[in-house]
Design an enzyme around this catalytic site. Structure first.
Site, PDB file in Angstrom:
ATOM      1  CE  LYS A 176      39.419  -7.147  -1.420  1.00  0.00           C
ATOM      2  NZ  LYS A 176      39.262  -6.517  -2.865  1.00  0.00           N
ATOM      3  NE  ARG A 215      35.021  -2.674   0.887  1.00  0.00           N
ATOM      4  CZ  ARG A 215      34.950  -3.754   0.347  1.00  0.00           C
ATOM      5  NH1 ARG A 215      34.756  -4.922   1.032  1.00  0.00           N
ATOM      6  NH2 ARG A 215      34.799  -4.011  -0.962  1.00  0.00           N
ATOM      7  NE  ARG A 230      34.239  -9.810  -9.366  1.00  0.00           N
ATOM      8  CZ  ARG A 230      34.480  -8.985  -8.327  1.00  0.00           C
ATOM      9  NH1 ARG A 230      35.308  -9.584  -7.441  1.00  0.00           N
ATOM     10  NH2 ARG A 230      34.087  -7.827  -8.021  1.00  0.00           N
ATOM     11  NE  ARG A 251      30.659  -8.452  -6.650  1.00  0.00           N
ATOM     12  CZ  ARG A 251      31.732  -8.235  -5.840  1.00  0.00           C
ATOM     13  NH1 ARG A 251      32.434  -8.967  -5.531  1.00  0.00           N
ATOM     14  NH2 ARG A 251      31.642  -6.835  -5.236  1.00  0.00           N
ATOM     15  NE  ARG A 289      32.429  -2.137  -6.870  1.00  0.00           N
ATOM     16  CZ  ARG A 289      32.714  -3.347  -7.350  1.00  0.00           C
ATOM     17  NH1 ARG A 289      33.095  -4.295  -6.757  1.00  0.00           N
ATOM     18  NH2 ARG A 289      32.282  -3.626  -8.582  1.00  0.00           N
TER      19      ARG A 289
HETATM   20  P1  ADP Z   1      38.490  -9.117  -5.397  1.00  0.00           P
HETATM   21  O1  ADP Z   1      37.976 -10.181  -4.386  1.00  0.00           O
HETATM   22  O2  ADP Z   1      39.650  -8.504  -4.833  1.00  0.00           O
HETATM   23  O3  ADP Z   1      37.562  -8.187  -5.642  1.00  0.00           O
HETATM   24  P2  ADP Z   1      38.544 -11.302  -7.329  1.00  0.00           P
HETATM   25  O4  ADP Z   1      39.487 -12.230  -6.597  1.00  0.00           O
HETATM   26  O5  ADP Z   1      37.154 -11.205  -7.286  1.00  0.00           O
HETATM   27  O6  ADP Z   1      39.098  -9.537  -6.653  1.00  0.00           O
HETATM   28  O7  ADP Z   1      39.204 -11.248  -8.726  1.00  0.00           O
HETATM   29  C1  ADP Z   1      38.597 -10.005  -9.727  1.00  0.00           C
HETATM   30  C2  ADP Z   1      38.846 -10.765 -11.050  1.00  0.00           C
HETATM   31  O8  ADP Z   1      40.162 -10.918 -11.407  1.00  0.00           O
HETATM   32  C3  ADP Z   1      38.068 -12.391 -11.363  1.00  0.00           C
HETATM   33  O9  ADP Z   1      37.492 -12.246 -12.440  1.00  0.00           O
HETATM   34  C4  ADP Z   1      39.464 -13.078 -11.234  1.00  0.00           C
HETATM   35  O10 ADP Z   1      39.105 -14.553 -12.011  1.00  0.00           O
HETATM   36  C5  ADP Z   1      40.573 -12.217 -11.891  1.00  0.00           C
HETATM   37  N1  ADP Z   1      41.644 -12.475 -11.269  1.00  0.00           N
HETATM   38  C6  ADP Z   1      41.911 -12.598 -10.018  1.00  0.00           C
HETATM   39  N2  ADP Z   1      43.319 -12.582  -9.647  1.00  0.00           N
HETATM   40  C7  ADP Z   1      44.028 -12.525 -10.918  1.00  0.00           C
HETATM   41  C8  ADP Z   1      45.508 -12.631 -11.416  1.00  0.00           C
HETATM   42  N3  ADP Z   1      46.508 -12.754 -10.592  1.00  0.00           N
HETATM   43  N4  ADP Z   1      45.631 -12.448 -12.864  1.00  0.00           N
HETATM   44  C9  ADP Z   1      44.570 -12.213 -13.596  1.00  0.00           C
HETATM   45  N5  ADP Z   1      43.264 -12.020 -13.093  1.00  0.00           N
HETATM   46  C10 ADP Z   1      42.942 -12.451 -11.859  1.00  0.00           C
HETATM   47  P1  AMP Z   2      33.190  -7.050  -2.048  1.00  0.00           P
HETATM   48  O1  AMP Z   2      32.398  -8.211  -2.282  1.00  0.00           O
HETATM   49  O2  AMP Z   2      34.388  -7.043  -0.878  1.00  0.00           O
HETATM   50  O3  AMP Z   2      33.614  -6.474  -3.464  1.00  0.00           O
HETATM   51  O4  AMP Z   2      32.198  -6.142  -1.409  1.00  0.00           O
HETATM   52  C1  AMP Z   2      31.010  -5.698  -2.261  1.00  0.00           C
HETATM   53  C2  AMP Z   2      30.284  -4.405  -1.606  1.00  0.00           C
HETATM   54  O5  AMP Z   2      29.548  -5.025  -0.265  1.00  0.00           O
HETATM   55  C3  AMP Z   2      31.181  -3.127  -1.297  1.00  0.00           C
HETATM   56  O6  AMP Z   2      30.959  -2.304  -2.507  1.00  0.00           O
HETATM   57  C4  AMP Z   2      30.368  -2.633  -0.146  1.00  0.00           C
HETATM   58  O7  AMP Z   2      29.161  -1.839  -0.730  1.00  0.00           O
HETATM   59  C5  AMP Z   2      29.933  -3.780   0.606  1.00  0.00           C
HETATM   60  N1  AMP Z   2      30.915  -4.175   1.779  1.00  0.00           N
HETATM   61  C6  AMP Z   2      31.643  -5.145   1.587  1.00  0.00           C
HETATM   62  N2  AMP Z   2      32.657  -5.362   2.865  1.00  0.00           N
HETATM   63  C7  AMP Z   2      32.297  -3.936   3.444  1.00  0.00           C
HETATM   64  C8  AMP Z   2      32.910  -3.548   4.562  1.00  0.00           C
HETATM   65  N3  AMP Z   2      33.846  -4.264   5.330  1.00  0.00           N
HETATM   66  N4  AMP Z   2      32.539  -2.225   5.018  1.00  0.00           N
HETATM   67  C9  AMP Z   2      31.693  -1.572   4.329  1.00  0.00           C
HETATM   68  N5  AMP Z   2      30.974  -2.145   3.122  1.00  0.00           N
HETATM   69  C10 AMP Z   2      31.240  -3.402   2.769  1.00  0.00           C
END
Ligand code: ADP
Ligand code: AMP
Length: 216
Positions: free
Chosen positions: A14, A88, A127, A161, A172
């Site tokens: 995302k 969420r 990541r 993170r 999660r």
């Molecule tokens: P989210 O925001 O949904 O938690 P991220 O955008 O942070 O996911 O992506 C999670 C990890 O996967 C990151 O390290 C990113 O570089 C990698 N990633 C994202 N999209 C892809 C893809 N299409 N193919 C391979 N790796 C990806």
């Molecule tokens: P994310 O960066 O989206 O992976 O979110 C990291 C963490 O923040 C999650 O595991 C939750 O603890 C909290 N969080 C982020 N967005 C929300 C949401 N919309 N509702 C509740 N908790 C959230």
């Protein structure tokens, strides 16, 4: 003006795709995860309150995250919002609908980013992000061009993170399936849902999202 939700489990991509939409379309990314992490690093009372829940992989209360989104929507103009990691829960989805309606706006699309759980552990454990501009990297699939330096802003502040470990990811994912995945049905019913194969390459996923947005 396009308002879009990116919906999918942690690691679906995302944030990566939100950044592309910002670059390519000048849209505004609203990531509640980023807002909560900022609150933590600023040491605010709210930040301290949510830290333990976030590290364990649980959901922060609806009241807090809805408050964060309300503040952003009320304080700015935009060429379109990308909601990343929000809503969420069903209560958050209802609140978002009301907030947009109050502003005379609506949701244009909800992109469900479909992945297999098996890839998420790999994506999450590799990541890292730029602490200055938020660019998202991966040890194997998308490392920085120069080791230790952000490709976009040149910062050397690359961070991992606290919640990107296997135990927190498991929790999660449980939270996602229990509380967030019902939104797929919710937005299917409103006619806003579009599905995208998020196992494909970053470029292919971006192209599929663009096609879904053109579809209206
Ligand atoms: P989210 O925001 O949904 O938690 P991220 O955008 O942070 O996911 O992506 C999670 C990890 O996967 C990151 O390290 C990113 O570089 C990698 N990633 C994202 N999209 C892809 C893809 N299409 N193919 C391979 N790796 C990806
Ligand atoms: P994310 O960066 O989206 O992976 O979110 C990291 C963490 O923040 C999650 O595991 C939750 O603890 C909290 N969080 C982020 N967005 C929300 C949401 N919309 N509702 C509740 N908790 C959230």
């Amino acid at each position: 003006m396009t308002n879009v939700i990116l919906l999918g489990p942690p690691g679906a991509g995302k944030g990566t795709q939100a950044k592309r939409l910002v670059q390519e379309r000048g849209m505004t990314q609203l990531s509640t995860g980023d807002m909560l992490r900022e609150a933590r690093s600023s040491g605010s009372e709210m930040g301290l309150k949510v830290a333990a829940v976030m590290d364990a992989g649980g959901l922060v209360t609806d009241e807090i995250v809805i408050g964060l989104i309300r503040e952003k929507l009320e304080s700015g103009e935009s060429a379109g919002y990308i909601f990343d990691g929000f809503p969420r829960t069903l209560a958050q989805a209802d609140a978002l609908g009301s907030l947009l309606a109050q502003m005379g706006q609506k949701l244009d699309a909800v992109i469900e980013m479909q992945v297999d759980d098996a890839v998420l552990v790999r994506r999450i454990s590799g990541r890292y992000t730029c602490g200055s501009c938020g660019a998202v990297y991966h040890d194997e699939t998308h490392p920085t061009k120069v080791a230790g330096t952000c490709d976009y802003c040149g910062s050397t502040n690359l961070v991992r993170r606290a919640d990107d470990n296997e135990e927190s990811l498991r929790y999660r994912l449980t939270e996602y399936y229990k509380k967030t995945s019902p939104l797929i049905g919710y937005y299917h019913a409103t006619g806003d849902l579009r599905r995208v194969d998020a196992l494909a390459s970053v470029d292919a996923v971006a192209a599929a999202i663009s096609a879904a947005l053109e579809q209206g």
